[in-house]
Design an enzyme around this catalytic site. Structure first.
Site, PDB file in Angstrom:
ATOM      1  N   ASP A 107       7.861 113.746 -11.970  1.00 25.83           N
ATOM      2  CA  ASP A 107       9.077 114.218 -11.320  1.00 25.83           C
ATOM      3  C   ASP A 107       8.920 114.125  -9.802  1.00 25.83           C
ATOM      4  O   ASP A 107       7.801 114.138  -9.279  1.00 25.83           O
ATOM      5  CB  ASP A 107       9.345 115.685 -11.683  1.00 25.83           C
ATOM      6  N   LYS A 108      10.061 114.126  -9.126  1.00 20.05           N
ATOM      7  CA  LYS A 108      10.026 114.030  -7.653  1.00 20.05           C
ATOM      8  C   LYS A 108       9.188 115.170  -7.048  1.00 20.05           C
ATOM      9  O   LYS A 108       8.490 114.979  -6.063  1.00 20.05           O
ATOM     10  CB  LYS A 108      11.470 114.079  -7.134  1.00 20.05           C
TER      11      LYS A 108
END
Ligand code: URA
Length: 289
Positions: A107-108
């Site tokens: 994920d970011k």
């Protein structure tokens, strides 16, 4: 099997310039093959046997690239993105030209171990759901994680879409009671990092602290890679992941010398370990070769 390639294509693939730039280098007599100046930029050669030099400096040929990156928060695990910077943007042109891509996604706001390669076969094997390649994460979790959670993860928990996870191994490394400074160094560092890094969830941490929630530093090993899996597994047991870092994937461990945003190429031993691992997984599944 003899494998030949055009000189200008080989130099182009290695990042020495566009075809016309390479043509110019050849015209200027700067490129030699086996000690003789080249006249034809399109000459065919065997990149593994023929010795190419530019300005007298040997050109090291390679087709594959394997990079270990400590992905920082804020970048997306992709080769291009319309809005955000990607992990590939951290690599220099001479590696970028070999077209590495991230093996799987973080994920970011997740940090930690990311393998980038252009070895599609290896990436495919590491990602194939049936291979169940283990991935280990360390996380800061809001709430007091304990044996009940470990038992639930061992048995499998139902995610928000009803999918029941494969058995996973949870180790609770440290729990800090409300207002208590964490005695675990790594946990304290993760909290510091959250405070200092805009791309991390500082507001969530501050809210958890205002709510006087206990905080847990945990390690979780899973054998699959569903979307937001670790966050959703903790949500399934009523807890919230505030910070997430991947520390291992198959036989690869995140090099502690790499800080967030840093990378290095894999060592020969690491590449060998990945290849052997892939072979063992294939053999275990009844494949030959
Ligand atoms: N699980 C998550 O929730 N996020 C990641 O980035 C990786 C695993």
């Amino acid at each position: 099997m003899k494998k030949s390639i055009r000189l200008d294509k080989m130099l182009g693939n290695l990042g020495y310039g566009t075809r016309s730039e390479i043509k110019q280098l050849v015209r200027l007599g700067k490129v030699t093959v086996n000690g003789s100046a080249v006249k034809d930029p399109g000459m065919k050669l065997d990149p593994h046997l023929d010795r190419v030099a530019l300005d007298g400096e040997p050109v090291a040929y390679r087709e594959e690239v394997y990079v270990m990156m400590h992905k920082p928060a804020g970048l997306v695990s992709a080769t291009e993105d319309r809005r955000d910077r990607t992990v590939v943007d951290l690599l220099p042109d001479e590696l970028g030209v070999l077209s590495p891509f991230p093996v799987g996604r973080l994920d970011k706001d997740t940090e930690g171990l990311l393998l980038l390669t252009n070895d599609g076969k290896l990436a495919h094997e590491l990602l194939a759901p049936r291979r169940h390649v283990p991935k280990t994460y360390r996380a800061l979790v809001e709430g007091e994680a304990g044996e009940e959670d470990a038992a639930a993860f061992r048995a499998g928990v139902a995610l928000d879409d009803g999918y029941v996870t494969l058995p996973a191994h949870l180790r609770v490394l440290h729990v800090a009671k409300p207002g208590e400074a964490p005695a675990d160094r790594e946990m304290a560092e993760a909290i510091e990092r959250m405070r200092a890094t805009p791309a991390l969830r500082r507001d969530e941490l501050e809210r958890a602290q205002r709510d006087r929630s206990p905080l847990s530093w945990i390690e979780l090993t899973i054998h699959e890679g569903k979307y937001h899996q670790v966050k959703r597994m903790f949500a399934a047991v009523g807890k919230r992941v505030l910070y997430l870092r991947r520390v291992a994937m198959g036989p690869l461990e995140l090099d502690p010398a790499l800080g967030p945003g840093e990378w290095r190429e894999l060592t020969e031993a690491e590449i060998e370990a990945l290849r052997n691992y892939r072979k063992e997984k294939r053999a275990a599944d009844g494949f030959v070769g």
